[in-house]
Write an enzyme that holds these catalytic residues in place. Structure first.
Site, PDB file in Angstrom:
ATOM      1  N   HIS A  17      22.152  -3.887  -2.897  1.00 58.71           N
ATOM      2  CA  HIS A  17      22.125  -4.111  -1.446  1.00 58.71           C
ATOM      3  C   HIS A  17      20.690  -3.967  -0.937  1.00 58.71           C
ATOM      4  CE1 HIS A  17      26.398  -2.331  -1.632  1.00 58.71           C
ATOM      5  NE2 HIS A  17      26.558  -3.569  -1.210  1.00 58.71           N
ATOM      6  N   CYS A  27      25.252   5.085   1.608  1.00 52.89           N
ATOM      7  CA  CYS A  27      26.574   4.490   1.322  1.00 52.89           C
ATOM      8  C   CYS A  27      27.734   5.404   1.672  1.00 52.89           C
ATOM      9  CB  CYS A  27      26.722   4.184  -0.162  1.00 52.89           C
ATOM     10  SG  CYS A  27      25.283   3.562  -0.955  1.00 52.89           S
TER      11      CYS A  27
HETATM   12  C1  CIR Z   1      29.871  -0.982  -5.579  1.00 52.48           C
HETATM   13  O1  CIR Z   1      29.369  -1.548  -6.551  1.00 52.48           O
HETATM   14  O2  CIR Z   1      30.353  -1.600  -4.637  1.00 52.48           O
HETATM   15  C2  CIR Z   1      29.877   0.537  -5.566  1.00 52.48           C
HETATM   16  N1  CIR Z   1      30.070   1.031  -6.875  1.00 52.48           N
HETATM   17  C3  CIR Z   1      28.598   1.089  -4.986  1.00 52.48           C
HETATM   18  C4  CIR Z   1      28.442   0.728  -3.531  1.00 52.48           C
HETATM   19  C5  CIR Z   1      27.219   1.330  -2.943  1.00 52.48           C
HETATM   20  N2  CIR Z   1      27.171   1.088  -1.542  1.00 52.48           N
HETATM   21  C6  CIR Z   1      26.052   0.932  -0.863  1.00 52.48           C
HETATM   22  O3  CIR Z   1      24.983   0.860  -1.448  1.00 52.48           O
HETATM   23  N3  CIR Z   1      26.153   0.776   0.440  1.00 52.48           N
END
Ligand code: CIR
Length: 255
Positions: free
Chosen positions: A161, A249
């Site tokens: 992201h 996150c």
């Molecule tokens: C994913 O791959 O969607 C999750 N394991 C990690 C999401 C992390 N979220 C973020 O950076 N906002």
């Protein structure tokens, strides 16, 4: 207005999180839950009123709540997460937010993960990544531009992201890692470069009291931010980092 942070506790299926590479050893849900509780305590010490959204043991990634909703001024956009396994996460979050905010919805084929949305005052930068597409960015613009905010689409190729490698210290100052995006995107802002191999070292949380929350495993970031005059707090989120997540996150923050 009280600053509020929405969080969602760790699912017992956390070891099934989506990851770019299989974690070795496997992810540990108990350790993640302990670190999550410490993260919540750090948010509270930093001035947030924390509201917990119910845990769902079937949704492995649901503690990464930031990806499910984007707050724009007084409005909230409930996202359509880019990874199909995460799309069911949004309904419980919407139910928790609906009494406080007018909710807006994203329709197919739009996809957005909140981790791609970086707000700097009235400027919103949105990563165009594997998880967020042009239709998703247009959906944010449709809410934000009538409120006088600008929305800039930012190509993101080397990190999950946009905020995996850039985040705000205040409305005029950013922490940025070269893997996140081109630096020129932020012309007009003060950009502090985080060097080293891990772009997530540039992912920090603005606390409600003006302090900055930094991941304990990035002491070089803590030193950089302290040197800039900010009060720094740290917390251990190493188990979430192994699931490709960072500090931002784990909450949806409304200041
Ligand atoms: C994913 O791959 O969607 C999750 N394991 C990690 C999401 C992390 N979220 C973020 O950076 N906002």
């Amino acid at each position: 207005m009280t600053a509020v942070a929405f969080v969602r506790g760790v699912s017992s299926s956390f070891e099934q999180c989506v990851t770019a590479r299989p974690p070795d050893p496997p992810l540990n849900p108990e350790l993640a839950a302990t670190q999550h509780a410490q993260y919540v305590a750090a948010l509270e010490r930093g001035g947030y009123q924390v509201i917990a959204v119910p845990v769902d043991d079937d949704l492995a990634d649901s503690s990464f709540i930031e990806d499910t909703a984007v707050v724009v001024g007084t409005r909230v956009l409930i996202t359509r997460p880019g990874h199909p396994s995460r799309r069911h996460e949004v309904e419980t979050v919407a139910a928790a937010l609906t009494s406080r905010f007018p909710l807006h919805r994203v329709r197919r084929p739009a996809m957005i993960d909140g981790g791609d949305v970086l707000k700097m005052g009235s400027s919103i930068f949105v990563g165009r990544s594997d998880r967020t597409n042009e239709e998703g960015i247009l959906a944010i613009a449709a809410i934000a531009e009538p409120l006088g905010m600008s929305v800039t689409s930012v190509p993101v190729a080397r990190v999950l992201h946009l905020k995996s490698g850039v985040s705000a210290l205040d409305d005029g100052t950013l922490l940025w890692h070269r893997d996140a995006c081109e630096r020129e995107v932020f012309d007009g802002f003060e950009v502090l470069e985080v060097v080293g191999d891990d772009p997530e070292a540039a992912n920090v949380v603005r606390l409600a009291d003006g302090g900055i929350l930094v991941a304990e495993h990035h002491p070089e970031t803590a030193a950089l931010v302290t040197g800039k005059g900010f009060t720094v707090a740290t917390t251990d989120v190493s188990e979430f980092a192994r699931a490709d997540g960072g500090l931002t996150c784990l909450s949806i923050r409304v200041r």
